[in-house]
Design an enzyme around this catalytic site. Structure first.
Site, PDB file in Angstrom:
ATOM      1  CG  HIS A 259      -1.825   1.087   1.600  1.00 39.52           C
ATOM      2  ND1 HIS A 259      -3.130   0.976   0.870  1.00 39.52           N
ATOM      3  CD2 HIS A 259      -1.500   2.558   1.799  1.00 39.52           C
ATOM      4  CE1 HIS A 259      -3.807   2.142   1.155  1.00 39.52           C
ATOM      5  NE2 HIS A 259      -2.599   3.195   1.866  1.00 39.52           N
ATOM      6  CD  GLU A 260       1.584   3.571   4.007  1.00 43.66           C
ATOM      7  OE1 GLU A 260       1.715   4.505   2.877  1.00 43.66           O
ATOM      8  OE2 GLU A 260       0.652   3.552   4.441  1.00 43.66           O
ATOM      9  CG  HIS A 263       0.396   6.335  -0.563  1.00 43.55           C
ATOM     10  ND1 HIS A 263      -0.569   7.103  -1.074  1.00 43.55           N
ATOM     11  CD2 HIS A 263      -0.249   5.725   0.538  1.00 43.55           C
ATOM     12  CE1 HIS A 263      -1.976   7.067  -0.412  1.00 43.55           C
ATOM     13  NE2 HIS A 263      -1.458   5.825   0.527  1.00 43.55           N
ATOM     14  CD  GLU A 289      -5.324   6.469   0.565  1.00 40.49           C
ATOM     15  OE1 GLU A 289      -5.354   5.036   0.348  1.00 40.49           O
ATOM     16  OE2 GLU A 289      -4.377   6.906   1.220  1.00 40.49           O
TER      17      GLU A 289
END
Length: 494
Positions: A259-260, A263, A289
């Site tokens: 997930h990170e 980003h 997101e």
């Protein structure tokens, strides 16, 4: 050079220094969450306040208004830079400098108090500082709204153009299908087995690094560290990520990392010509997101990539109760009414966000007292998820956002999921053999498409526009809901 061109050049030179100082402030925040000794919290709050004072003074410098009045855009890039600077300036001049500094000071203190309160499940220790944060954010919102809706004014920091009304309407359209899908899945005769065992921190972190590499994370311009609440920080040539480790649940670490990485790769993928300009960062948190969620879910939790992950797990860890790739895929995507948003399955995740949206909107509008927040959280969670919250660290203390003053941020998570659902449709049309690559643990074909269609533009376009241009259609919630229903009905044999 004409006077108009000179004004633009002077404005951009000034802006470049402001952007650089903003990066320094971000690095202080990263240090606070990863490396800073606990005893330095008070001093750090003063440091953050001082730097915010410098930044606020620069962002409200009267010369900006003069430059904006004279500058002319020679091309689309210049026009976008002027649009961002004008919008920021018009917002910043409404907020008094002492208020901006007070917010920086209090939120810096609040993060340390929150982390300590969370570790002890001590809501009472957090409520006084939370009340200070909310008071200051309401004051800021009143300055920005100038008679309008306070919560809308805060949302605009994270998703320009969005409102509580538009987001609420989207959530109302999504909730019935999500609730129906959850009921069908939880009531299904077939239920996937779960992962079992203990998974050491060092081995988890080694695999987390390999997962980040598989998704194209540039280790020359980033690093991976541990934090209480996973986050990413920075842009340009320095975009860092964090994760956390639970030895009984390696998926927590692995999917927080992916997930990170989404980003960070957004920030690292922006056109380098935009570095230290208003275009050199993600255009909104909803679009941000969309990148983290499509990396984590449509790609990282898909059957193709989890088949590769299963092989890696077999090599790296002793028995974990799953004998084949199909069972592993089921364990990765297992649906259950858990308490933690960041660990939630795709079916429940948006329901977590919708609950927070309603609670924080009530806090900012003054409809919910801070002292009543824990009871309101627990009542709403029991109603929405059918289970009672056992302790505060699994309830209202689980997220860092409110200690940071990030009111208006939570709804962008679901908006990002909606955008990701649209991008997934377009991605699979553009790269039809994507699953062949993912089954080999290679996400580069997918991430290259996302970099070209979304990430490289940075702030060049408005949020919905960049998604529309990438997809070829206006973004709606339908692709996400269709994807969820198809995936989980097949998985649960419905």
């Amino acid at each position: 050079m004409s006077a108009n061109n000179m004004a633009y050049a002077d404005l951009m030179a000034f802006q470049r220094e402001t952007e650089a100082l903003g990066q320094v402030a971000g690095r202080l925040g990263w240090d606070q969450e990863t490396m800073m000794p606990r005893g330095a919290a008070e001093q750090r709050s003063e440091e953050m306040s001082a730097l915010e004072g410098v930044l606020h003074a620069r962002r409200t410098d009267p010369r900006i208004a003069e430059w904006l009045a004279q500058a002319e855009a020679a091309d689309a890039v210049a026009a976008a830079n002027l649009r961002h600077i004008r919008r920021s300036y018009e917002r910043q001049v409404k907020v008094p400098g002492p208020l901006a500094q007070a917010l920086a000071r209090v939120t810096s203190r609040a993060q340390g108090i929150w982390a300590e309160a969370r570790s002890r499940d001590d809501v009472a220790a957090f409520l006084p500082i939370l009340a200070e944060v909310i008071k200051l954010r309401r004051e800021e919102a009143a300055c920005l709204a100038q008679g309008g809706d306070l919560y809308d004014a805060l949302i605009d920091d994270y998703e320009p153009g969005a409102t509580a009304e538009s987001l609420g309407a989207m959530f109302d359209a999504m909730r019935p299908r999500l609730v129906a899908l959850r009921s069908a899945v939880l009531g299904a005769a077939y239920q996937p087995a779960k992962l079992e065992g203990q998974f050491g921190q060092d081995a988890q972190m080694r695999m987390a690094r390999d997962l980040a590499t598989a998704f194209g994370y540039d280790w020359e311009r980033g690093r991976l560290d541990l934090a209480v609440h996973p986050f990413s920080s920075g842009s340009g040539d320095d975009a860092r990520i964090t994760t956390r480790v639970v030895e009984s649940d390696p998926f927590n670490c692995f999917y927080s990392t992916i997930h990170e990485v989404g980003h960070a790769c957004y920030e690292l993928g922006i056109d380098p010509d935009y570095r230290l300009t208003p275009l050199g960062a993600g255009v909104s948190m909803g679009v941000h997101e969309s990148q983290s969620r499509i990396y984590e879910n449509q790609l990282g939790r898909g059957r193709a990539f989890t088949s590769w992950m299963f092989g890696q797990m077999q090599t790296r860890f002793d028995g974990f109760g799953l004998t084949d790739a199909d069972a592993f895929y089921g364990a990765v995507n297992r649906v259950q009414s858990g308490f933690i948003r960041t660990e939630a399955d795709e079916v429940h995740y948006n329901l977590h966000v919708m609950m927070r949206f309603d609670l924080e909107r009530a806090l900012i509008r003054g409809d919910l007292a801070v002292g009543d927040l824990e009871a309101a959280w627990n009542d709403r969670f029991a109603a929405d998820f059918g289970v009672a919250v056992p302790r505060a660290s699994q309830g209202m203390l689980q997220d860092v956002h409110w200690s940071c003053g990030l009111f208006g941020y939570f709804p962008t998570y679901t908006l990002g999921n909606v955008y990701a659902g649209c991008l997934n449709v377009a991605l699979r049309q553009a790269v039809p053999d994507i699953d062949d690559h993912l089954a080999r643990g290679d996400a580069r074909a997918a991430t290259a498409w996302l970099r070209e269609t979304v990430q490289r533009h940075g702030g060049l376009y408005e949020p919905r526009e960049v998604v529309r241009l990438a997809c070829g259609f206006e973004p709606t919630e339908a692709p996400l809901l269709d994807y969820l229903e198809a995936k989980f009905k097949a998985l649960y044999r419905l």
